[in-house]
Scaffold this motif. Structure first.
Motif, PDB file in Angstrom:
ATOM      1  N   SER A  47     -11.848  -0.986   5.843  1.00 52.19           N
ATOM      2  CA  SER A  47     -10.525  -1.537   6.139  1.00 52.19           C
ATOM      3  C   SER A  47     -10.430  -1.693   7.649  1.00 52.19           C
ATOM      4  CB  SER A  47      -9.425  -0.579   5.674  1.00 52.19           C
ATOM      5  OG  SER A  47      -9.515  -0.328   4.298  1.00 52.19           O
ATOM      6  N   TRP A 100      -6.226  -3.451   1.667  1.00 44.36           N
ATOM      7  CA  TRP A 100      -6.693  -2.061   1.738  1.00 44.36           C
ATOM      8  C   TRP A 100      -8.199  -1.977   1.479  1.00 44.36           C
ATOM      9  CZ3 TRP A 100      -2.434   1.804  -0.439  1.00 44.36           C
ATOM     10  CH2 TRP A 100      -1.301   1.710   0.370  1.00 44.36           C
ATOM     11  N   ILE A 151      -5.623  -0.098  -6.481  1.00 48.71           N
ATOM     12  CA  ILE A 151      -6.354  -0.244  -5.204  1.00 48.71           C
ATOM     13  C   ILE A 151      -7.775   0.309  -5.303  1.00 48.71           C
ATOM     14  CG2 ILE A 151      -4.261  -0.134  -3.801  1.00 48.71           C
ATOM     15  CD1 ILE A 151      -5.079   2.887  -3.251  1.00 48.71           C
ATOM     16  N   GLU A 238      -7.351   8.859  -5.361  1.00 46.06           N
ATOM     17  CA  GLU A 238      -7.756   7.491  -4.966  1.00 46.06           C
ATOM     18  C   GLU A 238      -9.209   7.542  -4.484  1.00 46.06           C
ATOM     19  OE1 GLU A 238      -4.949   6.436  -1.847  1.00 46.06           O
ATOM     20  OE2 GLU A 238      -5.751   7.912  -0.466  1.00 46.06           O
ATOM     21  N   HIS A 289     -11.428   9.220   2.641  1.00 46.62           N
ATOM     22  CA  HIS A 289     -11.997   8.107   1.856  1.00 46.62           C
ATOM     23  C   HIS A 289     -13.423   7.902   2.356  1.00 46.62           C
ATOM     24  CE1 HIS A 289     -11.101   4.086  -0.266  1.00 46.62           C
ATOM     25  NE2 HIS A 289     -12.408   4.118  -0.010  1.00 46.62           N
ATOM     26  N   HIS A 304     -13.993   8.577   7.196  1.00 44.35           N
ATOM     27  CA  HIS A 304     -13.205   8.246   8.388  1.00 44.35           C
ATOM     28  C   HIS A 304     -12.358   9.449   8.779  1.00 44.35           C
ATOM     29  CE1 HIS A 304      -9.918   6.749   5.420  1.00 44.35           C
ATOM     30  NE2 HIS A 304      -9.566   7.929   5.871  1.00 44.35           N
TER      31      HIS A 304
END
Ligand code: FUB
Length: 339
Positions: A47, A100, A151, A238, A289, A304
């Protein structure tokens, strides 16, 4: 019990701390890195964070991204090349906002960039763009992929088959869907009921449509029971990712409000996956993520954190760390924070 998707909870950690892993890119904010080996290089599809001025809220509206860059590295530790902007919101007919976490795949010399964005009704859908090289230029299809929603698409290639995993709760809207139908209101199972979980669908041969209706990806506890909604330390939130190691399938994902990258192991891309533990402990910033890739016989975790921005959750930077599987197939936990 649930914390808020604002910066405060985790970002109060001393942002002056020394870093174990440096940011791979410092002239842009990059997040949600999906890494793949294409043409014998590591390509990264992140992203592209920026400061749009949208205030923070629990739906993640401050993640107001509007384009994608692609990056590559010839090898681990080599300089990171920015291939520039490869797709802009303005060039995606159906998308209104919030590009995203993306992912990419290659088939028969064509590259596919998969990305979530909100449509004109502010419902997240998955789009796809195609290009002739790993770094584009990418042209988006006029419509999102039918039957996709929520997402964090992650594409896993198993032999000749490609699967899309997806889903994310809260801002990711997974809780607004019931069996493929958008209900529009937030509905969560009770704490003692099976948790919402990631979805999987095989991709069609054309790579731009689903070959089947999305199914639930079951994550089981040690007794074979689905993880429960109240099990915030372990249940899916997620950022699903799948890699294969020694014939086993590893599903890894973010636990969201408990900020871990956790994983389970299974015998099929569809699961079920039995919960194993934590791959990456919480990082600086709310979100966690990642992706996992093998290059030249070594496994790597791309992830990240928000250290480059001094702890701003919506301004993140991608990083990489070596990842190790133990002899029994489990994964050594990584802690990217410095005490
Ligand atoms: O980057 C926006 C969102 O934050 C991603 O889609 C989630 O996985 C979280 O990292």
């Amino acid at each position: 019990k649930k914390d808020s998707k604002n910066t405060t909870e985790i970002a109060t950690v001393d942002s002056e701390q020394k870093e174990k892993y440096p940011a791979l890119v410092t002239d842009n904010y990059t997040a949600d890195p999906s890494a793949h080996v294409f043409e014998n290089k590591i390509y990264i599809y992140p992203s592209h964070d920026w400061d749009s001025g949208v205030p923070e809220d629990d739906l993640g509206n401050h993640f107001n991204m509007k384009d994608y860059h692609v990056y590559s590295m010839d090898s681990f530790g080599a300089p990171v090349k920015d291939h520039g902007k490869v797709l802009d919101l303005e060039d995606v007919k159906w998308a209104k906002k919030q590009m995203w976490a993306p992912d990419a795949a290659e088939k028969d010399g064509t590259y596919y960039l998969y990305f979530p964005a909100k449509d004109s009704s502010e419902v997240f859908r998955m789009g796809v763009a195609t290009g002739p090289t790993p770094h584009g230029p990418f042209t988006a299809l006029d419509q999102p992929i039918a039957d996709t929603y929520s997402i964090d698409p992650a594409i896993f290639k198993d032999g000749d088959d490609y699967y899309m995993y997806f889903g994310g709760i809260w801002g990711g809207q997974l809780q607004r869907w019931d069996n493929g139908t958008y209900v529009g209101t937030d509905t969560y199972p009770a704490d003692d009921e099976p948790a919402l979980t990631a979805k999987i669908a095989k991709l069609s041969d054309d790579m731009v449509s689903l070959a089947e209706k999305p199914k639930d990806v079951l994550i089981l506890d040690e007794e074979g029971n689905p993880l429960l909604t109240g099990d915030n330390d372990r249940r899916f939130f997620e950022a699903a990712w799948v890699h294969k190691y020694n014939g086993k399938y590893y599903l890894s994902y973010s636990t969201g409000d408990t900020h871990n990258i956790a994983y389970g192991i299974g015998d099929s891309p569809y699961g079920p996956f039995t919960y194993q533990g934590v791959i990456l402990k919480p990082v600086l910033g709310w979100t966690n993520h990642h992706s996992i890739v093998e290059f030249d016989g070594q496994w790597y975790l791309f992830f990240h954190d928000s250290s480059l921005s001094g702890g701003k959750t919506y301004l993140r930077s991608m990083k990489v760390a070596p990842l190790e599987h133990n002899a029994d197939g489990s994964i050594k936990t990584i802690d990217a924070m410095v005490e």
